[in-house]
Design an enzyme around this catalytic site. Structure first.
Site, PDB file in Angstrom:
ATOM      1  N   SER A 156      49.263  -3.480 -26.681  1.00 27.56           N
ATOM      2  CA  SER A 156      48.448  -2.913 -25.332  1.00 27.56           C
ATOM      3  C   SER A 156      48.446  -1.412 -25.679  1.00 27.56           C
ATOM      4  CB  SER A 156      49.394  -2.631 -24.431  1.00 27.56           C
ATOM      5  OG  SER A 156      50.294  -4.150 -23.961  1.00 27.56           O
ATOM      6  N   GLY A 157      48.681  -1.358 -27.471  1.00 22.81           N
ATOM      7  CA  GLY A 157      48.065   0.528 -27.470  1.00 22.81           C
ATOM      8  C   GLY A 157      49.883   0.402 -28.090  1.00 22.81           C
ATOM      9  N   THR A 158      50.237   0.247 -28.985  1.00 17.36           N
ATOM     10  CA  THR A 158      51.602   1.017 -28.945  1.00 17.36           C
ATOM     11  C   THR A 158      51.623   1.388 -30.159  1.00 17.36           C
ATOM     12  OG1 THR A 158      52.343  -1.816 -29.146  1.00 17.36           O
ATOM     13  CG2 THR A 158      53.850  -0.312 -30.188  1.00 17.36           C
ATOM     14  N   TRP A 212      49.161   3.841 -31.210  1.00 16.70           N
ATOM     15  CA  TRP A 212      48.020   4.631 -30.407  1.00 16.70           C
ATOM     16  C   TRP A 212      48.920   5.573 -29.753  1.00 16.70           C
ATOM     17  CZ3 TRP A 212      43.860   4.513 -25.863  1.00 16.70           C
ATOM     18  CH2 TRP A 212      43.507   5.460 -25.886  1.00 16.70           C
ATOM     19  N   HIS A 263      59.086  -3.551 -27.507  1.00 17.16           N
ATOM     20  CA  HIS A 263      58.512  -3.868 -26.925  1.00 17.16           C
ATOM     21  C   HIS A 263      58.934  -5.243 -26.400  1.00 17.16           C
ATOM     22  CE1 HIS A 263      54.928  -3.925 -29.617  1.00 17.16           C
ATOM     23  NE2 HIS A 263      54.748  -4.224 -30.321  1.00 17.16           N
ATOM     24  N   ARG A 294      47.810  -2.649 -20.793  1.00 23.85           N
ATOM     25  CA  ARG A 294      46.570  -2.470 -21.173  1.00 23.85           C
ATOM     26  C   ARG A 294      45.820  -3.952 -20.509  1.00 23.85           C
ATOM     27  NH1 ARG A 294      43.575  -3.846 -27.072  1.00 23.85           N
ATOM     28  NH2 ARG A 294      41.779  -3.021 -26.883  1.00 23.85           N
ATOM     29  N   SER A 352      43.321  -8.971 -28.245  1.00 29.72           N
ATOM     30  CA  SER A 352      43.350  -8.728 -29.622  1.00 29.72           C
ATOM     31  C   SER A 352      44.433  -9.002 -30.303  1.00 29.72           C
ATOM     32  CB  SER A 352      44.193  -6.815 -29.249  1.00 29.72           C
ATOM     33  OG  SER A 352      44.859  -6.259 -30.240  1.00 29.72           O
TER      34      SER A 352
HETATM   35  P1  A3P Z   1      41.886  -3.848 -30.281  1.00 29.05           P
HETATM   36  O1  A3P Z   1      42.203  -5.250 -31.034  1.00 29.05           O
HETATM   37  O2  A3P Z   1      41.208  -4.498 -29.286  1.00 29.05           O
HETATM   38  O3  A3P Z   1      41.065  -3.708 -30.943  1.00 29.05           O
HETATM   39  P2  A3P Z   1      49.171  -2.428 -30.908  1.00 29.05           P
HETATM   40  O4  A3P Z   1      49.104  -0.936 -31.273  1.00 29.05           O
HETATM   41  O5  A3P Z   1      49.745  -2.335 -29.624  1.00 29.05           O
HETATM   42  O6  A3P Z   1      49.400  -3.376 -31.713  1.00 29.05           O
HETATM   43  O7  A3P Z   1      47.584  -2.514 -30.271  1.00 29.05           O
HETATM   44  C1  A3P Z   1      46.028  -2.938 -31.396  1.00 29.05           C
HETATM   45  C2  A3P Z   1      45.464  -2.447 -30.715  1.00 29.05           C
HETATM   46  O8  A3P Z   1      45.118  -1.302 -29.861  1.00 29.05           O
HETATM   47  C3  A3P Z   1      43.762  -2.057 -31.480  1.00 29.05           C
HETATM   48  O9  A3P Z   1      43.089  -3.359 -30.181  1.00 29.05           O
HETATM   49  C4  A3P Z   1      43.816  -1.592 -31.981  1.00 29.05           C
HETATM   50  O10 A3P Z   1      42.505  -1.363 -32.504  1.00 29.05           O
HETATM   51  C5  A3P Z   1      44.052  -0.834 -30.931  1.00 29.05           C
HETATM   52  N1  A3P Z   1      44.366   0.704 -31.764  1.00 29.05           N
HETATM   53  C6  A3P Z   1      44.778   1.591 -31.951  1.00 29.05           C
HETATM   54  N2  A3P Z   1      45.061   2.545 -32.591  1.00 29.05           N
HETATM   55  C7  A3P Z   1      44.152   3.112 -31.479  1.00 29.05           C
HETATM   56  C8  A3P Z   1      43.268   4.551 -31.204  1.00 29.05           C
HETATM   57  N3  A3P Z   1      44.165   5.352 -31.643  1.00 29.05           N
HETATM   58  N4  A3P Z   1      42.804   4.455 -29.760  1.00 29.05           N
HETATM   59  C9  A3P Z   1      42.656   3.418 -29.580  1.00 29.05           C
HETATM   60  N5  A3P Z   1      43.336   1.907 -29.823  1.00 29.05           N
HETATM   61  C10 A3P Z   1      43.573   1.795 -30.736  1.00 29.05           C
END
Ligand code: A3P
Length: 295
Positions: free
Chosen positions: A52-54, A56, A110, A132, A140
């Protein structure tokens, strides 16, 4: 099934040693954390459902909490050499807790809200949650699992099979929808304790969302000094992926580049059939009804 899932208190988890012999994110760890983990009032937990953007969120929160290091795009900033997962440890991956971790009180999880360690709920610590759109989470996740399987020389997981399980909530850490609901309700009841953000809003208006995050973390920004822009750039998908490619050490058991795929909103339409979209949208509409969550 190589790594079966088990239901615990309404959510699904692996059991015992499952991935590269690590006892992390397993039901035993969840139970041990529930009883034994002692949260400090200064802790801030970065909580997410996987994919979900962990990564980031970890990068942004770490950059904000250590922002004197960001000045003038400091070339020694840890985020320019290290995967954000090394900067903010998961409480589920116990070995990380022995790292000094730049000593800034940030921890990640998580775990669903209802399974958080008791001390997290009862103490004055705070929580930031990023949700997300479940359709993008699913796609993803499916890519992520297949990347790990291919590195492990295991056969691919078919989209249809993955869909069956995900839409029934049978995924590590349980149903994506129930995970979001737990934190959303907590954020409505206790807004001072739980900040609820979304990946989609962060993509649409990063400045406003990063400001919100910084204020909640206790490091509000002064207007107009360019600091927010520097942090957004440092934590951008492009920058973090570039760093992860250059850094071959990798996350403990997962290759660095597995965390960076496309980083876009809505990519799921390129993979899901119209029928799958209909099913997932229907679940989302029903489950999130009245909770003021939109994507
Ligand atoms: P996608 O597979 O849709 O590209 P998590 O960090 O929770 O494991 O989530 C991974 C998702 O966040 C992946 O999505 C990845 O590409 C996206 N992601 C990782 N770093 C990011 C960033 N700095 N900005 C936006 N999305 C990011």
């Amino acid at each position: 099934i190589k790594h079966p899932l088990y239901k615990y208190e309404g959510f699904w988890f692996h059991q015992g040693f499952w991935f590269h012999s690590e006892a992390s994110f397993s039901v035993e760890v969840v139970m041990a954390l529930q009883e034994e983990f002692v949260a400090q009032p200064t802790n801030v937990f970065l909580a997410t459902y996987p994919k979900s953007g962990t990564t980031w969120l970890k990068a942004l929160a770490f950059a904000i909490a250590n922002r004197t290091m960001c000045k003038g795009s400091n070339p020694t900033h840890p985020l320019l050499t290290t995967n954000p997962h090394y900067c903010v440890p998961f409480i589920e991956t116990e070995p990380f807790l022995t790292n000094p971790c730049y000593n800034n009180d940030l921890l990640a999880t998580h775990l669903p809200y209802t399974l958080l360690p008791k001390s997290v709920i009862s103490s004055n610590c705070r929580i930031v949650y990023v949700c997300r759109n479940p359709k993008d989470v699913f796609i993803s996740f499916w890519h992520f699992v297949n990347k790990l399987l291919s590195d492990d020389m295991s056969p691919e997981m078919k989209l249809e099979d993955a869909f069956e399980l995900f839409s029934k909530g049978v995924s590590p850490n349980g149903s994506c929808w129930d995970h979001v609901i737990g934190y959303r309700k907590a954020s409505i009841e206790r807004p001072d304790k739980v900040l609820f953000l979304s990946y989609e809003e962060m993509k649409k208006d990063p400045k406003s969302e990063v400001k919100k995050l910084a204020t909640f973390l206790g490091y509000p920004f002064e207007e107009g000094d360019g600091e927010i822009e520097e942090i957004i750039k440092l934590c951008s998908f492009k920058k973090l992926r570039e760093v992860s490619k250059a850094n071959k050490d990798g996350h403990k058991a997962i290759p660095n580049d597995a965390f960076f795929r496309k980083g876009e909103v809505g990519d799921s339409v390129n993979y899901l059939t119209p029928e799958m979209i209909e099913v997932l949208d229907k679940i989302t509409l029903e489950k999130f009804n009245g909770l003021d969550i939109s994507f």
